[in-house]
Design a protein around this motif. Structure first.
Motif, PDB file in Angstrom:
ATOM      1  N   MET A   1       0.844  -1.190   0.000  1.00  0.00           N
ATOM      2  CA  MET A   1       0.000   0.000   0.000  1.00  0.00           C
ATOM      3  C   MET A   1       0.882   1.243   0.000  1.00  0.00           C
ATOM      4  O   MET A   1       2.061   1.185   0.301  1.00  0.00           O
ATOM      5  N   PRO A   2       0.293   2.417  -0.304  1.00  0.00           N
ATOM      6  CA  PRO A   2       1.099   3.633  -0.344  1.00  0.00           C
ATOM      7  C   PRO A   2       1.792   3.920   0.974  1.00  0.00           C
ATOM      8  O   PRO A   2       1.302   3.557   2.040  1.00  0.00           O
ATOM      9  N   SER A   3       2.933   4.568   0.914  1.00  0.00           N
ATOM     10  CA  SER A   3       3.720   4.855   2.104  1.00  0.00           C
ATOM     11  C   SER A   3       2.999   5.847   3.013  1.00  0.00           C
ATOM     12  O   SER A   3       2.124   6.587   2.595  1.00  0.00           O
ATOM     13  N   VAL A   4       3.402   5.877   4.284  1.00  0.00           N
ATOM     14  CA  VAL A   4       2.771   6.725   5.291  1.00  0.00           C
ATOM     15  C   VAL A   4       3.421   8.101   5.260  1.00  0.00           C
ATOM     16  O   VAL A   4       4.632   8.235   5.130  1.00  0.00           O
ATOM     17  N   LEU A   5       2.604   9.145   5.385  1.00  0.00           N
ATOM     18  CA  LEU A   5       3.140  10.497   5.414  1.00  0.00           C
ATOM     19  C   LEU A   5       3.816  10.774   6.751  1.00  0.00           C
ATOM     20  O   LEU A   5       3.370  10.297   7.797  1.00  0.00           O
ATOM     21  N   PRO A   6       4.881  11.569   6.738  1.00  0.00           N
ATOM     22  CA  PRO A   6       5.529  11.924   8.006  1.00  0.00           C
ATOM     23  C   PRO A   6       4.689  12.906   8.813  1.00  0.00           C
ATOM     24  O   PRO A   6       3.817  13.586   8.273  1.00  0.00           O
ATOM     25  N   ASP A   7       4.959  12.960  10.109  1.00  0.00           N
ATOM     26  CA  ASP A   7       4.342  13.978  10.951  1.00  0.00           C
ATOM     27  C   ASP A   7       5.036  15.314  10.695  1.00  0.00           C
ATOM     28  O   ASP A   7       6.088  15.390  10.076  1.00  0.00           O
ATOM     29  N   GLY A   8       4.442  16.362  11.204  1.00  0.00           N
ATOM     30  CA  GLY A   8       5.044  17.680  11.058  1.00  0.00           C
ATOM     31  C   GLY A   8       4.190  18.706  11.775  1.00  0.00           C
ATOM     32  O   GLY A   8       3.265  18.378  12.530  1.00  0.00           O
ATOM     33  N   ASP A   9       4.479  19.977  11.551  1.00  0.00           N
ATOM     34  CA  ASP A   9       3.716  21.065  12.144  1.00  0.00           C
ATOM     35  C   ASP A   9       2.440  21.305  11.347  1.00  0.00           C
ATOM     36  O   ASP A   9       2.390  21.049  10.147  1.00  0.00           O
ATOM     37  N   PRO A  10       1.394  21.815  11.991  1.00  0.00           N
ATOM     38  CA  PRO A  10       0.146  22.089  11.270  1.00  0.00           C
ATOM     39  C   PRO A  10       0.325  23.197  10.240  1.00  0.00           C
ATOM     40  O   PRO A  10       1.194  24.061  10.370  1.00  0.00           O
ATOM     41  N   VAL A  11      -0.536  23.166   9.221  1.00  0.00           N
ATOM     42  CA  VAL A  11      -0.520  24.162   8.146  1.00  0.00           C
ATOM     43  C   VAL A  11      -1.818  24.953   8.204  1.00  0.00           C
ATOM     44  O   VAL A  11      -2.894  24.370   8.353  1.00  0.00           O
ATOM     45  N   PRO A  12      -1.776  26.281   8.104  1.00  0.00           N
ATOM     46  CA  PRO A  12      -3.015  27.061   8.083  1.00  0.00           C
ATOM     47  C   PRO A  12      -3.923  26.608   6.947  1.00  0.00           C
ATOM     48  O   PRO A  12      -3.454  26.195   5.885  1.00  0.00           O
ATOM     49  N   GLU A  13      -5.243  26.688   7.161  1.00  0.00           N
ATOM     50  CA  GLU A  13      -6.179  26.270   6.118  1.00  0.00           C
ATOM     51  C   GLU A  13      -5.992  27.062   4.828  1.00  0.00           C
ATOM     52  O   GLU A  13      -6.286  26.567   3.743  1.00  0.00           O
ATOM     53  N   SER A  14      -5.503  28.289   4.945  1.00  0.00           N
ATOM     54  CA  SER A  14      -5.258  29.109   3.756  1.00  0.00           C
ATOM     55  C   SER A  14      -4.025  28.661   2.980  1.00  0.00           C
ATOM     56  O   SER A  14      -3.836  29.052   1.827  1.00  0.00           O
ATOM     57  N   GLY A  15      -3.168  27.851   3.632  1.00  0.00           N
ATOM     58  CA  GLY A  15      -1.896  27.468   3.017  1.00  0.00           C
ATOM     59  C   GLY A  15      -0.815  28.515   3.166  1.00  0.00           C
ATOM     60  O   GLY A  15       0.287  28.354   2.632  1.00  0.00           O
ATOM     61  N   GLU A  16      -1.114  29.599   3.896  1.00  0.00           N
ATOM     62  CA  GLU A  16      -0.157  30.701   4.060  1.00  0.00           C
ATOM     63  C   GLU A  16       1.195  30.191   4.545  1.00  0.00           C
ATOM     64  O   GLU A  16       1.278  29.339   5.430  1.00  0.00           O
ATOM     65  N   LEU A  17       2.266  30.726   3.957  1.00  0.00           N
ATOM     66  CA  LEU A  17       3.626  30.333   4.307  1.00  0.00           C
ATOM     67  C   LEU A  17       4.251  31.337   5.268  1.00  0.00           C
ATOM     68  O   LEU A  17       3.857  32.511   5.288  1.00  0.00           O
ATOM     69  N   PRO A  18       5.244  30.908   6.050  1.00  0.00           N
ATOM     70  CA  PRO A  18       5.956  31.856   6.916  1.00  0.00           C
ATOM     71  C   PRO A  18       6.624  32.950   6.092  1.00  0.00           C
ATOM     72  O   PRO A  18       7.057  32.723   4.950  1.00  0.00           O
ATOM     73  N   GLY A  19       6.714  34.123   6.681  1.00  0.00           N
ATOM     74  CA  GLY A  19       7.345  35.235   5.967  1.00  0.00           C
ATOM     75  C   GLY A  19       8.751  34.926   5.518  1.00  0.00           C
ATOM     76  O   GLY A  19       9.184  35.357   4.438  1.00  0.00           O
ATOM     77  N   GLY A  20       9.482  34.148   6.331  1.00  0.00           N
ATOM     78  CA  GLY A  20      10.852  33.815   5.956  1.00  0.00           C
ATOM     79  C   GLY A  20      10.940  33.010   4.686  1.00  0.00           C
ATOM     80  O   GLY A  20      11.908  33.124   3.932  1.00  0.00           O
ATOM     81  N   ALA A  21       9.931  32.187   4.426  1.00  0.00           N
ATOM     82  CA  ALA A  21       9.944  31.376   3.207  1.00  0.00           C
ATOM     83  C   ALA A  21       9.755  32.236   1.969  1.00  0.00           C
ATOM     84  O   ALA A  21      10.284  31.925   0.894  1.00  0.00           O
ATOM     85  N   LEU A  22       8.981  33.319   2.131  1.00  0.00           N
ATOM     86  CA  LEU A  22       8.674  34.175   0.987  1.00  0.00           C
ATOM     87  C   LEU A  22       9.723  35.269   0.767  1.00  0.00           C
ATOM     88  O   LEU A  22       9.742  35.899  -0.297  1.00  0.00           O
ATOM     89  N   ALA A  23      10.588  35.478   1.757  1.00  0.00           N
ATOM     90  CA  ALA A  23      11.506  36.618   1.705  1.00  0.00           C
ATOM     91  C   ALA A  23      12.447  36.557   0.507  1.00  0.00           C
ATOM     92  O   ALA A  23      12.808  37.599  -0.065  1.00  0.00           O
ATOM     93  N   THR A  24      12.861  35.363   0.116  1.00  0.00           N
ATOM     94  CA  THR A  24      13.802  35.233  -1.001  1.00  0.00           C
ATOM     95  C   THR A  24      13.143  34.590  -2.214  1.00  0.00           C
ATOM     96  O   THR A  24      13.835  34.101  -3.114  1.00  0.00           O
ATOM     97  N   LEU A  25      11.815  34.604  -2.237  1.00  0.00           N
ATOM     98  CA  LEU A  25      11.085  34.013  -3.355  1.00  0.00           C
ATOM     99  C   LEU A  25      11.483  34.688  -4.667  1.00  0.00           C
ATOM    100  O   LEU A  25      11.541  35.910  -4.759  1.00  0.00           O
ATOM    101  N   GLY A  26      11.778  33.899  -5.654  1.00  0.00           N
ATOM    102  CA  GLY A  26      12.209  34.426  -6.948  1.00  0.00           C
ATOM    103  C   GLY A  26      13.703  34.436  -7.146  1.00  0.00           C
ATOM    104  O   GLY A  26      14.181  34.649  -8.263  1.00  0.00           O
ATOM    105  N   GLU A  27      14.470  34.201  -6.055  1.00  0.00           N
ATOM    106  CA  GLU A  27      15.926  34.183  -6.175  1.00  0.00           C
ATOM    107  C   GLU A  27      16.450  32.833  -6.647  1.00  0.00           C
ATOM    108  O   GLU A  27      17.595  32.735  -7.087  1.00  0.00           O
ATOM    109  N   ARG A  28      15.622  31.793  -6.524  1.00  0.00           N
ATOM    110  CA  ARG A  28      16.014  30.445  -6.942  1.00  0.00           C
ATOM    111  C   ARG A  28      15.118  29.985  -8.077  1.00  0.00           C
ATOM    112  O   ARG A  28      13.993  30.464  -8.217  1.00  0.00           O
ATOM    113  N   PRO A  29      15.569  29.029  -8.884  1.00  0.00           N
ATOM    114  CA  PRO A  29      14.700  28.481  -9.929  1.00  0.00           C
ATOM    115  C   PRO A  29      13.425  27.917  -9.310  1.00  0.00           C
ATOM    116  O   PRO A  29      13.444  27.380  -8.192  1.00  0.00           O
ATOM    117  N   PHE A  30      12.318  28.037 -10.035  1.00  0.00           N
ATOM    118  CA  PHE A  30      11.014  27.605  -9.529  1.00  0.00           C
ATOM    119  C   PHE A  30      10.384  26.631 -10.506  1.00  0.00           C
ATOM    120  O   PHE A  30      10.423  26.839 -11.733  1.00  0.00           O
TER     121      PHE A  30
END
Length: 405
Positions: A1-30
């Motif tokens: 059967m499919p593999s089990v997902l790892p645990d982690g921190d909860p994600v907002p229902e909006s999917g909003e990302l931490p500001g730090g993740a967005l701070a350098t957005l566009g500097e790396r290939p996407f």
């Protein structure tokens, strides 16, 4: 059967990302990864997040899937804001992406282009089982903007394919390569698996020779991994099949490198060979060099600016979340600077381009010096002092990289 997902921190229902993740957005290939979780049957060795028709249950279907995936693409645009993010690569994986109609795959790609814009010369790949495509569907994909196709060949020997529970005939993969070329695809990959129980050296050579004869510009060769919970693992546990042998796998790797090198394929990652730089898989290089990507689909993983998250696993739960205008993310983790430094070594050292000697952490430099002395690493003067795996180093890459992180 499919593999089990790892645990982690909860994600907002909006999917909003931490500001730090967005701070350098566009500097790396996407890029985008689009997971298509459907298969006709489950291969005995596979533990990917895939579902046959009998396993899907209510709430998910092939017919509705493209629209659901498109909803997540639009969510990605809202979460990532107005930052210009020309998409360098798109990779449709699975499962068997080509179980969806080619028009549906093209429709998803067009929405990615409409929301983000494909960069000039973007690489767009789909995986395919050889029996899941034909001339017409390949022509539709090529006309719709796909530039690369990757076929799961695995072996040219019928008895090996039977052990792997593959449905195609031994010659179908080569025929599919020809059909892809005739449809206008300049870049075609064949995936091979070695060390299958019952496979001989001669079987493996025959598979490599058949792949080379087919004329793709890229070949991937992976040692069979027996994953817990799979049909193959159960057969080995019951004694029906022998466990793959590490020494045999090493010999098979050497055979692959020898035959592929003689045929004009150069290794650029431990398990990947291409006839030219243009033939290398740019999407995988984006992963291996620390780029950003959004993973669409159930169980898909994403990475933006040091934040990594993964979606709920079942297609019905995935569709339900998006229908309610909620993020389908199951959990996430924010990587520390140490995490990112370790992952950089783990990924970049697998590449023929190597890893800068000066960037190894001081605590592992004695291990680096020992690896150089043992002939597992070499310093390439033409690559600005980077440490590069030698052929013996490639055979021991996983263990060596653990020692160097």
């Amino acid at each position: 059967m499919p593999s089990v997902l790892p645990d982690g921190d909860p994600v907002p229902e909006s999917g909003e990302l931490p500001g730090g993740a967005l701070a350098t957005l566009g500097e790396r290939p996407f890029g985008f990864y689009v997971h298509i979780p459907f298969c006709v049957t489950r291969c005995g060795y596979c533990d990917f997040n895939t579902y046959t028709a009998a396993e899907l249950g209510p709430g998910a279907s092939h017919q509705d899937y493209a629209d659901t995936a498109i909803d997540e693409v639009r969510l990605a645009r809202r979460v990532l804001g107005d930052t210009a993010l020309p998409v360098q690569t798109v990779f449709f994986g699975g499962g068997t992406p080509t179980l969806l109609a080619a028009d549906d795959l093209v429709r998803i790609l067009r929405v990615i282009d409409a929301e983000f814009g494909l960069a000039a010369g973007a690489e767009v790949t789909t995986e395919a089982n050889p029996e899941s495509v034909g001339p017409r569907s390949l022509e539709t994909l090529r006309a719709g903007g796909f530039t690369r196709v990757s076929f799961g060949m695995q072996s040219a020997r019928e008895h090996v394919l039977r052990v792997l529970d593959r449905r195609h005939t031994p010659g179908r993969a080569a025929q599919a390569v020809q059909e892809a070329k005739e449809a206008g695809f300049a870049h075609v990959n064949l995936d091979l698996i070695y060390s299958t129980p019952g496979e001989s050296d001669d079987d493996w050579r025959a598979s490599l020779e058949a792949a080379i004869e087919a004329g793709p510009d890229h070949v991937s060769a992976y040692s069979l991994i027996v994953e817990d919970g799979t049909k193959l693992a159960a057969r080995i546990r019951r004694g029906e099949l022998p466990m793959p042998d590490d020494d045999v796998a090493a010999d098979r790797y050497l055979i692959a490198d020898e035959l592929l090198s003689k045929a004009g394929y150069g290794w650029y990652e431990v398990s990947n060979w291409a006839t030219s730089a243009a033939g290398q898989c740019r999407h995988n290089l984006l992963y291996w060099t620390g780029g950003d990507w959004w993973g669409v689909g159930p169980g898909a993983h994403s990475h933006i600016g040091g934040t990594r998250w993964w979606n709920v696993k079942h297609p019905a739960a995935y569709a339900s979340r998006l229908a309610a205008q909620k993020s389908p993310a199951h959990a996430r983790e924010i990587l520390t600077s140490d995490d990112r430094a370790i992952e950089r070594v783990m990924l970049e050292l697998r590449l023929a381009d190597g890893f800068p000697l000066a960037d190894f952490a001081p605590r592992v430099r004695p291990a680096v010096a020992q690896a150089l002395t043992d002939g597992l690493l070499e310093v390439d003067a033409f690559k600005a002092g980077k440490a590069v795996l030698t052929l013996p180093g490639r055979l021991l890459a996983d263990a060596l990289i653990r020692d160097l992180t």
